[in-house]
Design a protein around this motif. Sequence first.
Motif, PDB file in Angstrom:
ATOM      1  N   PRO A  42      74.397  45.656  10.251  1.00  8.88           N
ATOM      2  CA  PRO A  42      75.660  45.906   9.570  1.00  8.88           C
ATOM      3  C   PRO A  42      75.444  46.436   8.151  1.00  8.88           C
ATOM      4  O   PRO A  42      74.596  45.931   7.410  1.00  8.88           O
ATOM      5  N   GLY A  43      76.195  47.478   7.807  1.00  7.28           N
ATOM      6  CA  GLY A  43      76.144  48.023   6.457  1.00  7.28           C
ATOM      7  C   GLY A  43      74.924  48.849   6.119  1.00  7.28           C
ATOM      8  O   GLY A  43      74.814  49.386   5.016  1.00  7.28           O
ATOM      9  N   VAL A  44      73.997  49.008   7.044  1.00  7.38           N
ATOM     10  CA  VAL A  44      72.746  49.716   6.765  1.00  7.38           C
ATOM     11  C   VAL A  44      72.930  51.232   6.873  1.00  7.38           C
ATOM     12  O   VAL A  44      73.653  51.720   7.735  1.00  7.38           O
ATOM     13  N   VAL A  45      72.255  51.957   5.984  1.00  6.33           N
ATOM     14  CA  VAL A  45      72.195  53.417   6.033  1.00  6.33           C
ATOM     15  C   VAL A  45      70.723  53.784   6.187  1.00  6.33           C
ATOM     16  O   VAL A  45      69.885  53.365   5.388  1.00  6.33           O
ATOM     17  N   SER A  46      70.404  54.560   7.216  1.00  2.91           N
ATOM     18  CA  SER A  46      69.003  54.916   7.464  1.00  2.91           C
ATOM     19  C   SER A  46      68.514  55.942   6.456  1.00  2.91           C
ATOM     20  O   SER A  46      69.297  56.561   5.733  1.00  2.91           O
ATOM     21  N   GLY A  47      67.213  56.178   6.482  1.00  4.06           N
ATOM     22  CA  GLY A  47      66.645  57.282   5.739  1.00  4.06           C
ATOM     23  C   GLY A  47      66.923  58.593   6.474  1.00  4.06           C
ATOM     24  O   GLY A  47      67.257  58.607   7.666  1.00  4.06           O
ATOM     25  N   TRP A  48      66.789  59.697   5.770  1.00  4.68           N
ATOM     26  CA  TRP A  48      66.968  61.022   6.377  1.00  4.68           C
ATOM     27  C   TRP A  48      65.759  61.336   7.243  1.00  4.68           C
ATOM     28  O   TRP A  48      64.624  61.021   6.881  1.00  4.68           O
ATOM     29  N   HIS A  49      65.998  61.962   8.388  1.00  4.05           N
ATOM     30  CA  HIS A  49      64.911  62.272   9.313  1.00  4.05           C
ATOM     31  C   HIS A  49      65.350  63.338  10.310  1.00  4.05           C
ATOM     32  O   HIS A  49      66.521  63.708  10.370  1.00  4.05           O
ATOM     33  N   HIS A  50      64.385  63.838  11.066  1.00  4.76           N
ATOM     34  CA  HIS A  50      64.679  64.688  12.220  1.00  4.76           C
ATOM     35  C   HIS A  50      63.679  64.317  13.307  1.00  4.76           C
ATOM     36  O   HIS A  50      62.804  63.480  13.103  1.00  4.76           O
ATOM     37  N   HIS A  51      63.820  64.945  14.470  1.00  2.00           N
ATOM     38  CA  HIS A  51      62.980  64.572  15.606  1.00  2.00           C
ATOM     39  C   HIS A  51      62.152  65.742  16.122  1.00  2.00           C
ATOM     40  O   HIS A  51      61.923  65.878  17.322  1.00  2.00           O
ATOM     41  N   ASP A  52      61.705  66.589  15.164  1.00  2.00           N
ATOM     42  CA  ASP A  52      60.782  67.676  15.495  1.00  2.00           C
ATOM     43  C   ASP A  52      61.407  68.558  16.580  1.00  2.00           C
ATOM     44  O   ASP A  52      62.607  68.837  16.513  1.00  2.00           O
ATOM     45  N   SER A  88      67.156  69.626  18.272  1.00  2.47           N
ATOM     46  CA  SER A  88      65.853  69.574  17.609  1.00  2.47           C
ATOM     47  C   SER A  88      65.971  70.023  16.153  1.00  2.47           C
ATOM     48  O   SER A  88      66.822  70.839  15.813  1.00  2.47           O
ATOM     49  N   PHE A  89      65.125  69.455  15.311  1.00  2.00           N
ATOM     50  CA  PHE A  89      65.005  69.757  13.880  1.00  2.00           C
ATOM     51  C   PHE A  89      66.272  69.493  13.062  1.00  2.00           C
ATOM     52  O   PHE A  89      66.337  69.880  11.899  1.00  2.00           O
ATOM     53  N   THR A  90      67.279  68.839  13.616  1.00  7.81           N
ATOM     54  CA  THR A  90      68.501  68.541  12.864  1.00  7.81           C
ATOM     55  C   THR A  90      68.244  67.381  11.912  1.00  7.81           C
ATOM     56  O   THR A  90      68.008  66.250  12.354  1.00  7.81           O
ATOM     57  N   VAL A  91      68.286  67.662  10.614  1.00  9.30           N
ATOM     58  CA  VAL A  91      68.086  66.616   9.612  1.00  9.30           C
ATOM     59  C   VAL A  91      69.370  65.794   9.548  1.00  9.30           C
ATOM     60  O   VAL A  91      70.467  66.332   9.376  1.00  9.30           O
ATOM     61  N   HIS A  92      69.222  64.476   9.719  1.00  5.30           N
ATOM     62  CA  HIS A  92      70.381  63.595   9.776  1.00  5.30           C
ATOM     63  C   HIS A  92      70.008  62.194   9.334  1.00  5.30           C
ATOM     64  O   HIS A  92      68.836  61.879   9.133  1.00  5.30           O
ATOM     65  N   ARG A  93      71.037  61.377   9.197  1.00  7.96           N
ATOM     66  CA  ARG A  93      70.828  59.940   8.994  1.00  7.96           C
ATOM     67  C   ARG A  93      71.966  59.219   9.691  1.00  7.96           C
ATOM     68  O   ARG A  93      73.060  59.753   9.880  1.00  7.96           O
ATOM     69  N   GLU A  94      71.686  57.992  10.108  1.00  8.10           N
ATOM     70  CA  GLU A  94      72.672  57.154  10.754  1.00  8.10           C
ATOM     71  C   GLU A  94      73.002  55.977   9.848  1.00  8.10           C
ATOM     72  O   GLU A  94      72.170  55.576   9.037  1.00  8.10           O
ATOM     73  N   SER A  95      74.190  55.464  10.025  1.00  6.19           N
ATOM     74  CA  SER A  95      74.567  54.248   9.316  1.00  6.19           C
ATOM     75  C   SER A  95      75.468  53.415  10.218  1.00  6.19           C
ATOM     76  O   SER A  95      75.941  53.878  11.254  1.00  6.19           O
ATOM     77  N   ASN A  96      75.667  52.191   9.812  1.00  5.16           N
ATOM     78  CA  ASN A  96      76.540  51.281  10.531  1.00  5.16           C
ATOM     79  C   ASN A  96      77.588  50.785   9.541  1.00  5.16           C
ATOM     80  O   ASN A  96      77.296  49.938   8.701  1.00  5.16           O
ATOM     81  N   PRO A  97      78.818  51.323   9.629  1.00  4.36           N
ATOM     82  CA  PRO A  97      79.851  50.960   8.655  1.00  4.36           C
ATOM     83  C   PRO A  97      80.565  49.641   8.959  1.00  4.36           C
ATOM     84  O   PRO A  97      81.509  49.295   8.254  1.00  4.36           O
ATOM     85  N   THR A  98      80.114  48.907   9.971  1.00  2.00           N
ATOM     86  CA  THR A  98      80.816  47.691  10.381  1.00  2.00           C
ATOM     87  C   THR A  98      80.065  46.432   9.954  1.00  2.00           C
ATOM     88  O   THR A  98      78.985  46.512   9.368  1.00  2.00           O
ATOM     89  N   ASP A  99      80.631  45.287  10.312  1.00  2.00           N
ATOM     90  CA  ASP A  99      79.973  44.014  10.011  1.00  2.00           C
ATOM     91  C   ASP A  99      79.288  43.415  11.236  1.00  2.00           C
ATOM     92  O   ASP A  99      78.934  42.244  11.249  1.00  2.00           O
ATOM     93  N   GLU A 100      79.089  44.236  12.278  1.00  2.00           N
ATOM     94  CA  GLU A 100      78.361  43.839  13.484  1.00  2.00           C
ATOM     95  C   GLU A 100      77.217  44.819  13.723  1.00  2.00           C
ATOM     96  O   GLU A 100      77.349  46.005  13.409  1.00  2.00           O
ATOM     97  N   PRO A 101      76.100  44.387  14.311  1.00  2.00           N
ATOM     98  CA  PRO A 101      75.009  45.330  14.607  1.00  2.00           C
ATOM     99  C   PRO A 101      75.475  46.407  15.593  1.00  2.00           C
ATOM    100  O   PRO A 101      76.355  46.163  16.415  1.00  2.00           O
TER     101      PRO A 101
END
Length: 127
Positions: A42-52, A88-101
């Motif tokens: 909950p509330g986490v924002v990932s780092g920026w990344h892509h998947h080659d 492929s190669f899309t630079v992105h990040r994920e986050s969870n805006p809720t209070d549940e995983p």
Amino acid sequence: MNLPVRIVRAEDLVPADPTPGMDRHRAYENPMLWAGRVQTAPGVVSGWHHHDINESSLYVVSGILRFEFEGHEGYLDAHAGDFIHVPSFTVHRESNPTDEPSVAVIARFGGGIPTVNVEQPPLPHLR
């Protein structure tokens, strides 16, 4: 004996290709396919990344996954039951805006590096 079908039990998943803020576990990998699960607290924002060179497909099992990505202003939210395609190669990040995983199942096809962590790209809404 080598069976054509195998089951990878939840307890047999192994920690895999970390990105800050994301807890990925690999079920299996072969030269062209990577499959596993990701949990975002909950509330986490990932780092920026892509998947080659890999195309990624995610299925949201529970919660909400929020995606920000290069070339798009704002974000997209994926809810439980939704599928997501990340080219492929899309630079992105994920986050969870809720209070549940949030939990998603991932399949990547292409045979590239599973995850490449990068610096934040220039985004229209972050300038």
